[in-house]
Design a protein around this motif. Structure first.
Motif, PDB file in Angstrom:
ATOM      1  N   ASP A 100       0.849  -1.184   0.000  1.00  0.00           N
ATOM      2  CA  ASP A 100       0.000   0.000   0.000  1.00  0.00           C
ATOM      3  C   ASP A 100       0.882   1.231   0.000  1.00  0.00           C
ATOM      4  N   HIS A 145      -3.910   5.346  -1.765  1.00  0.00           N
ATOM      5  CA  HIS A 145      -4.723   6.444  -1.257  1.00  0.00           C
ATOM      6  C   HIS A 145      -5.296   7.162  -2.463  1.00  0.00           C
ATOM      7  N   TYR A 156      -8.066   3.356  -0.379  1.00  0.00           N
ATOM      8  CA  TYR A 156      -8.438   3.823   0.954  1.00  0.00           C
ATOM      9  C   TYR A 156      -8.301   5.339   0.980  1.00  0.00           C
ATOM     10  N   THR A 157      -8.834   5.947   2.029  1.00  0.00           N
ATOM     11  CA  THR A 157      -8.592   7.358   2.306  1.00  0.00           C
ATOM     12  C   THR A 157      -8.212   7.479   3.778  1.00  0.00           C
ATOM     13  N   ALA A 194     -11.739   8.422   6.908  1.00  0.00           N
ATOM     14  CA  ALA A 194     -12.767   7.463   6.493  1.00  0.00           C
ATOM     15  C   ALA A 194     -14.056   8.134   6.047  1.00  0.00           C
ATOM     16  N   TRP A 237     -15.086   8.225   2.259  1.00  0.00           N
ATOM     17  CA  TRP A 237     -15.262   6.945   1.582  1.00  0.00           C
ATOM     18  C   TRP A 237     -15.924   7.084   0.211  1.00  0.00           C
ATOM     19  N   PHE A 267     -12.666  -1.276  -0.355  1.00  0.00           N
ATOM     20  CA  PHE A 267     -12.326   0.064   0.127  1.00  0.00           C
ATOM     21  C   PHE A 267     -12.051  -0.075   1.617  1.00  0.00           C
ATOM     22  N   ALA A 268     -10.913   0.447   2.071  1.00  0.00           N
ATOM     23  CA  ALA A 268     -10.529   0.337   3.472  1.00  0.00           C
ATOM     24  C   ALA A 268     -10.951   1.572   4.242  1.00  0.00           C
ATOM     25  N   LEU A 269     -11.781   1.381   5.250  1.00  0.00           N
ATOM     26  CA  LEU A 269     -12.160   2.442   6.184  1.00  0.00           C
ATOM     27  C   LEU A 269     -11.068   2.524   7.241  1.00  0.00           C
ATOM     28  N   ASP A 270     -10.369   3.632   7.239  1.00  0.00           N
ATOM     29  CA  ASP A 270      -9.164   3.814   8.046  1.00  0.00           C
ATOM     30  C   ASP A 270      -9.521   4.271   9.456  1.00  0.00           C
ATOM     31  N   TYR A 284      -9.358  -0.920   8.396  1.00  0.00           N
ATOM     32  CA  TYR A 284      -7.929  -0.892   8.695  1.00  0.00           C
ATOM     33  C   TYR A 284      -7.749  -0.313  10.084  1.00  0.00           C
TER      34      TYR A 284
END
Length: 267
Positions: free
Chosen positions: A38, A63, A93-94, A97, A100, A117-120, A146
């Motif tokens: 990543d 990102h 991802y962002t 979050a 999104w 999609f990763a929710l940070d 994440y």
């Protein structure tokens, strides 16, 4: 060794019951794991993605919005295309979050090919909500969370209400890239948030921050191959440098994104 022993050993070898004695650790692999990187950095050379694939990387996570904004990042679609062209799977991802929707939309024509999609959820980020999870799914993309055992308990009050969402865990440390094997079980998982149990294991783990991979800083991860619809890949040996009288090319330097895009401590 007497003749009887020799005959027995020969028979076993024919049956494939004797493992080669010259197998190195770099040739062994955890059957269910694949290598993943990543990054939030700019990559302009398609050859970088091809080389990453040749070194055993199978998923590129980037990102996708401009840093500090929910607006699409100008490099997102170009980098996703280069990754796909090289044979890599893709995800985004962002850091925030709440972005999104913009993060997924930034993938443009490649949205349908996103693995997730990763929710940070990390230090400095807002808590994740069920509306975010449902919103990601409503856009036709699989949500993952994440986070890490040192962050989730304080940010989310150690809630287990999101245990139904796959976990991309982080437990980064020192990794020797030349001997790095994809292994989702390393380091040992720490239970939190309803994850990392026998019944609900993580689907990915971040293992090293900011490794210089062929001139680009990336984080190294191992993911469950089945989660990505893949089979584990055999480890790839680093080829020996060819003998040549030509003047060698200079060693590439890291290609960072603008300062505000760089990730320093994504824990």
């Amino acid at each position: 060794m007497n003749k009887n022993h020799l005959a027995a050993a020969f028979a076993l070898a024919i049956l494939g019951l004797i493992a080669p004695t010259n197998v190195t650790s770099a040739q062994a692999a955890t059957p269910s794991s694949v290598k993943v990187v990543d990054s939030a950095n700019i990559i302009t050379d398609p050859a970088w993605f091809t080389q990453a694939y040749n070194e055993g990387i199978r998923l590129y996570v980037m990102h996708s919005t401009a840093w500090g904004s929910c607006a699409p990042w100008e490099h997102t679609q170009a980098q996703l295309k280069m990754a796909l062209d090289a044979g890599l799977k893709i995800a985004v991802y962002t850091r925030d979050a709440t972005c999104w929707q913009g993060g997924i939309a930034a993938a443009g024509p490649y949205q349908s090919q996103l693995q997730f999609f990763a929710l940070d959820v990390e230090t400095g980020s807002p808590p994740v909500t069920r509306a975010m999870v449902d919103g990601v799914r409503a856009m036709g993309v699989r949500p993952v969370i994440y986070s890490g055992s040192g962050m989730w308990p304080s940010i989310m009050n150690n809630s287990s209400a999101f245990a139904d969402v796959p976990l991309w865990d982080t437990n980064a440390g020192a990794v020797n890239y030349s001997g790095w094997l994809a292994d989702i079980e390393a380091p040992a998982a720490v239970a939190y948030g309803g994850w990392n149990t026998a019944a609900n294991p993580r689907i990915g783990v971040q293992q090293k921050f900011e490794h210089n991979l062929n001139g680009v800083l990336v984080d190294l991860n191992s993911f469950d191959a089945t989660f990505l619809g893949l089979t584990a890949t055999a480890p790839v040996a680093v080829p020996a440098a060819p003998t040549s009288t030509a003047t060698p090319a200079p060693t590439p330097t890291p290609t960072p994104a603008p300062a505000k895009v760089r990730i320093q401590h994504r824990r």
